[in-house]
Design a protein around this motif. Sequence first.
Motif, short mmCIF file in Angstrom:
data_model
loop_
_atom_site.label_atom_id
_atom_site.label_comp_id
_atom_site.label_asym_id
_atom_site.label_seq_id
_atom_site.Cartn_x
_atom_site.Cartn_y
_atom_site.Cartn_z
N PHE A 146 16.61 -17.85 3.74
CA PHE A 146 17.14 -16.86 2.82
C PHE A 146 16.05 -15.87 2.41
CE2 PHE A 146 18.18 -15.49 -1.56
CZ PHE A 146 19.39 -14.84 -1.30
N GLU A 147 14.86 -16.37 2.09
CA GLU A 147 13.75 -15.50 1.69
C GLU A 147 13.32 -14.55 2.80
OE1 GLU A 147 10.92 -18.48 0.63
OE2 GLU A 147 11.75 -18.75 -1.40
N ASN A 148 13.59 -14.90 4.04
CA ASN A 148 13.24 -14.04 5.16
C ASN A 148 14.29 -12.98 5.47
OD1 ASN A 148 10.71 -15.19 5.67
ND2 ASN A 148 11.59 -16.80 6.93
N ASN A 149 15.42 -13.05 4.79
CA ASN A 149 16.46 -12.04 5.00
C ASN A 149 16.04 -10.75 4.31
OD1 ASN A 149 18.95 -10.45 4.36
ND2 ASN A 149 19.86 -12.09 5.57
N PRO A 150 16.13 -9.60 4.98
CA PRO A 150 15.69 -8.34 4.36
C PRO A 150 16.51 -7.94 3.12
CG PRO A 150 16.73 -7.91 6.48
CD PRO A 150 16.59 -9.41 6.35
N TRP A 151 17.65 -8.56 2.92
CA TRP A 151 18.51 -8.19 1.78
C TRP A 151 18.50 -9.23 0.66
CZ3 TRP A 151 19.97 -3.35 1.75
CH2 TRP A 151 20.08 -2.67 2.97
N TYR A 152 17.59 -10.20 0.72
CA TYR A 152 17.66 -11.30 -0.24
C TYR A 152 17.41 -10.84 -1.68
CZ TYR A 152 12.72 -12.31 -1.28
OH TYR A 152 11.43 -12.26 -1.73
N GLU A 153 16.51 -9.90 -1.90
CA GLU A 153 16.25 -9.44 -3.28
C GLU A 153 17.48 -8.77 -3.88
OE1 GLU A 153 12.67 -7.13 -3.22
OE2 GLU A 153 11.41 -8.90 -2.92
N GLU A 154 18.16 -7.95 -3.08
CA GLU A 154 19.38 -7.29 -3.55
C GLU A 154 20.46 -8.33 -3.84
OE1 GLU A 154 17.53 -6.33 -0.99
OE2 GLU A 154 17.05 -4.21 -1.31
N ALA A 155 20.55 -9.35 -2.98
CA ALA A 155 21.53 -10.41 -3.20
C ALA A 155 21.24 -11.17 -4.49
CB ALA A 155 21.55 -11.37 -2.00
N LEU A 156 19.97 -11.41 -4.79
CA LEU A 156 19.61 -12.08 -6.04
C LEU A 156 19.95 -11.22 -7.26
CD1 LEU A 156 16.22 -13.75 -5.03
CD2 LEU A 156 18.39 -14.91 -5.53
N ARG A 157 19.72 -9.92 -7.15
CA ARG A 157 20.11 -9.02 -8.25
C ARG A 157 21.62 -9.07 -8.46
NH1 ARG A 157 17.81 -3.12 -7.86
NH2 ARG A 157 18.39 -3.12 -10.05
N LEU A 158 22.37 -8.98 -7.36
CA LEU A 158 23.82 -9.04 -7.45
C LEU A 158 24.26 -10.37 -8.07
CD1 LEU A 158 26.68 -8.07 -6.90
CD2 LEU A 158 26.39 -8.75 -4.50
N ARG A 159 23.60 -11.46 -7.70
CA ARG A 159 23.96 -12.76 -8.27
C ARG A 159 23.78 -12.79 -9.78
NH1 ARG A 159 27.34 -16.06 -6.47
NH2 ARG A 159 27.83 -16.85 -8.51
N THR A 160 22.72 -12.16 -10.26
CA THR A 160 22.47 -12.09 -11.71
C THR A 160 23.61 -11.37 -12.41
OG1 THR A 160 20.07 -12.13 -11.38
CG2 THR A 160 20.87 -11.23 -13.48
N TRP A 161 24.03 -10.25 -11.85
CA TRP A 161 25.14 -9.49 -12.46
C TRP A 161 26.44 -10.28 -12.36
CZ3 TRP A 161 23.20 -5.21 -8.81
CH2 TRP A 161 22.00 -4.67 -9.30
N ASP A 162 26.64 -10.97 -11.26
CA ASP A 162 27.83 -11.80 -11.05
C ASP A 162 27.91 -12.87 -12.14
OD1 ASP A 162 29.92 -13.35 -10.02
OD2 ASP A 162 28.93 -13.80 -8.14
N GLU A 163 26.83 -13.58 -12.38
CA GLU A 163 26.84 -14.66 -13.38
C GLU A 163 27.05 -14.12 -14.79
OE1 GLU A 163 27.07 -17.83 -12.95
OE2 GLU A 163 26.78 -17.71 -10.79
#
Length: 193
Positions: A146-163
Amino acid sequence: MSPLVETREILDEIRTLFADKGNDMYAGEPVSQTEHALQAASAAEQEQASPELITAALLHDVGHLLHKHSADCAIQGIDDLHERIGAAWLKQHFPEAVTEPIRLHVDAKRYRCATDEEYLSRLSPASVLSLELQGGPFDAREQKQFENNPWYEEALRLRTWDEAAKIPGLATPDLEYFLTFVQRVLEHPVDLN
């Protein structure tokens, strides 16, 4: 078909999805699908996210509006794969800067649960149930992948907003307001990766 007509048709399709299923409760949470989407988009806008990420926040659970399962499918032990369904549907019209964070937002939850005990302890009962159906917290290999995916930081930001988007009665701008960001992305797609 002209790009303007196509954009209008996509926006109308999104409006129809929210009109048809947006008032359904959001998988055991105290908000509707529409309230959840608007709250996530509002949180993204408050953090001055890009139009692509605001669009992703608004549409991150569109797969729940597209799948053919009942609203309580998680209680029945069914993972609706909404992140994949939604990302695949959106990929027809949107750049990866929108679709990849959406495709990865469940993986972001699994990653956070593996790397942050406090995050895991704050999950709602509905989110804990869906986590189990989605495969549980990542193991070390999955975390690294997951950390090697180029979009992981954006996905983590989205997860924060989702929660954060589960507050009954929270005032947000309406769907039409956030569709202006969607329209901007459709008319001027830019991939940020």
